[in-house]
Design a protein around this motif. Structure first.
Motif, short mmCIF file in Angstrom:
data_model
loop_
_atom_site.label_atom_id
_atom_site.label_comp_id
_atom_site.label_asym_id
_atom_site.label_seq_id
_atom_site.Cartn_x
_atom_site.Cartn_y
_atom_site.Cartn_z
N LYS A 14 0.85 -1.19 0.00
CA LYS A 14 0.00 0.00 0.00
C LYS A 14 0.89 1.24 0.00
N VAL A 15 1.51 1.50 -1.13
CA VAL A 15 2.41 2.63 -1.29
C VAL A 15 1.80 3.58 -2.32
N GLU A 16 1.88 4.88 -2.05
CA GLU A 16 1.28 5.84 -2.98
C GLU A 16 1.95 5.78 -4.35
N PRO A 17 1.20 5.98 -5.41
CA PRO A 17 1.79 5.95 -6.74
C PRO A 17 2.80 7.08 -6.95
N ALA A 18 3.74 6.85 -7.83
CA ALA A 18 4.81 7.82 -8.08
C ALA A 18 4.28 9.16 -8.55
N ALA A 19 3.14 9.16 -9.20
CA ALA A 19 2.57 10.41 -9.72
C ALA A 19 2.27 11.41 -8.61
N LEU A 20 2.18 10.94 -7.36
CA LEU A 20 1.86 11.83 -6.25
C LEU A 20 3.10 12.36 -5.53
N ASP A 21 4.29 11.96 -5.96
CA ASP A 21 5.52 12.40 -5.29
C ASP A 21 5.67 13.92 -5.37
N ALA A 22 5.86 14.54 -4.22
CA ALA A 22 6.10 15.99 -4.20
C ALA A 22 7.51 16.30 -4.71
N LYS A 23 8.47 15.48 -4.30
CA LYS A 23 9.83 15.59 -4.81
C LYS A 23 10.08 14.42 -5.74
N ARG A 24 10.40 14.72 -6.97
CA ARG A 24 10.54 13.68 -8.00
C ARG A 24 12.01 13.26 -8.12
N SER A 25 12.24 11.98 -7.96
CA SER A 25 13.61 11.46 -8.02
C SER A 25 13.73 10.39 -9.11
N LEU A 26 14.90 10.35 -9.73
CA LEU A 26 15.16 9.44 -10.85
C LEU A 26 16.42 8.64 -10.59
N LEU A 27 16.35 7.33 -10.79
CA LEU A 27 17.55 6.50 -10.85
C LEU A 27 17.86 6.25 -12.31
N ALA A 86 15.19 13.40 -25.86
CA ALA A 86 14.10 12.86 -25.03
C ALA A 86 14.61 12.50 -23.64
N VAL A 87 15.80 11.91 -23.58
CA VAL A 87 16.38 11.57 -22.28
C VAL A 87 16.75 12.83 -21.51
N LEU A 88 17.35 13.79 -22.19
CA LEU A 88 17.75 15.03 -21.53
C LEU A 88 16.54 15.77 -20.95
N GLU A 89 15.46 15.82 -21.70
CA GLU A 89 14.27 16.51 -21.20
C GLU A 89 13.62 15.74 -20.07
N ALA A 90 13.71 14.41 -20.11
CA ALA A 90 13.20 13.62 -18.99
C ALA A 90 14.00 13.92 -17.73
N ILE A 91 15.31 14.00 -17.85
CA ILE A 91 16.17 14.29 -16.70
C ILE A 91 15.84 15.66 -16.11
N ARG A 92 15.59 16.62 -16.97
CA ARG A 92 15.27 17.99 -16.52
C ARG A 92 14.06 18.01 -15.58
N ALA A 93 13.17 17.04 -15.72
CA ALA A 93 11.92 17.05 -14.98
C ALA A 93 12.05 16.54 -13.55
N TYR A 94 13.24 16.07 -13.15
CA TYR A 94 13.39 15.49 -11.81
C TYR A 94 14.16 16.41 -10.88
N ASP A 95 13.79 16.35 -9.60
CA ASP A 95 14.44 17.17 -8.58
C ASP A 95 15.76 16.58 -8.11
N ALA A 96 15.91 15.27 -8.28
CA ALA A 96 17.14 14.60 -7.89
C ALA A 96 17.38 13.44 -8.85
#
Length: 303
Positions: free
Chosen positions: A33-46, A220-230
């Motif tokens: 029962k974990v909230e979906p990623a779409a609700l993350d206030a701080k967006r992080s990318l691995l 596309a990858v660069l713009e995806a990276i831009r969208a994350y806070d970390a």
């Protein structure tokens, strides 16, 4: 979480060649029962670079010493931070036999192919020490000249690796278990980025080739990276594909410190090709100094 780490990752099966267990991972994920990623206030990318079978020690054709431990530490980090890790992007090397860095591309005067790890220079081809088996000599000469004039890596003949459609090109099984457990729990589709399919060039980094006439850049990858806070980077090998990927991203965003400072290299979740250990550390330190990235152990990072 109800699911333990050991139910997802069998440490003994890392780099063993055993298959992943995706149906079991999806069943376990339904209990969480974990909230979906779409609700993350701080967006992080691995950004997981080339965590593929052919780079795994003991089993891969281009095995990186230390890769088994890297996967163990990386999957532990993913598990600990699963509720806060928004997205995982995986790069995948994808090659054919006839590529400029594989032996089939080249022959010597006697018709022999080069051994793995042979270095081929512009002068070698110009002087006839090596010739292109398929006849595209002018293209090869231009490529080698461009590499040398730009001070890029020398052309190395690598063992056949990550051939498209083969087991070696697949993501390592226990990392795959964690990847899809995360995907199912957080309700987000992992991003898979294929690289290295142009036969006339090398593509260590996720963004662009070492050199190509078309000057392809994966925006596309660069713009995806831009969208994350970390952004956290891990994978294989630190000396080549991880370093090249990080450098390409940092060079693109070099005038925006607010983005480059978001990047952290998980330095205990990556290993260099043998012989490049000291050089790689020096280059990472230079990136830290120039772009403000962070170099941290995975145990030091909690999202």
């Amino acid at each position: 979480m109800k699911t333990s780490f050991d139910q997802i990752v069998d440490v003994q099966d890392i780099a063993s060649g055993k298959s992943d267990k995706i149906p079991a991972m999806l069943a376990l994920a339904k209990e969480e029962k974990v909230e979906p990623a779409a609700l993350d206030a701080k967006r992080s990318l691995l950004l997981a670079i080339d965590v593929q079978n052919d780079f795994m020690e003991s089993i891969g054709s281009l095995a990186v010493k230390g890769s088994k431990g890297d996967v163990q530490r990386l999957t532990h980090w993913m598990y600990r931070n699963l509720g806060s890790l928004t997205q995982v992007m995986c790069s995948l090397d994808c090659h054919s036999m006839m590529q400029i860095f594989h032996a089939d591309w080249w022959v010597d005067a006697a018709g022999n192919h080069p051994e793995p790890f042979t270095i081929i220079r512009y002068a070698d081809v110009r002087d006839g020490l090596w010739r292109v088996a398929n006849g595209h000599t002018a293209l090869a000469l231009d490529y080698l000249q461009q590499l040398e004039s730009a001070g890029k890596k020398q052309l190395c003949i690598w063992p056949y690796h990550c051939l498209e459609g083969t087991w070696g090109a697949q993501l390592e099984s226990q990392f795959t278990n964690m990847l899809y457990f995360h995907s199912a729990v957080r309700k987000v589709k992992p991003i898979l980025v294929y690289k290295g399919q142009d036969p006339y060039t090398e593509m260590y980094g996720i963004i662009k080739a070492e050199y190509d006439d078309n000057k392809f850049v994966n925006h596309a990858v660069l713009e995806a990276i831009r969208a994350y806070d970390a952004i956290y980077i891990a994978g294989e090998a630190s000396s080549h594909c991880v370093l090249a990927s990080a450098l390409q991203i940092l060079e693109y965003f070099e005038h925006d410190r607010s983005i480059t400072s978001r990047i952290t290299l998980l330095i205990d979740c990556m290993s260099p090709i043998a012989g490049f250990e000291e050089q790689t550390l020096l280059q990472f330190d230079a990136l830290k100094e120039k772009y403000g990235i962070q170099l941290k152990l995975s145990t030091e990072v909690n999202l």
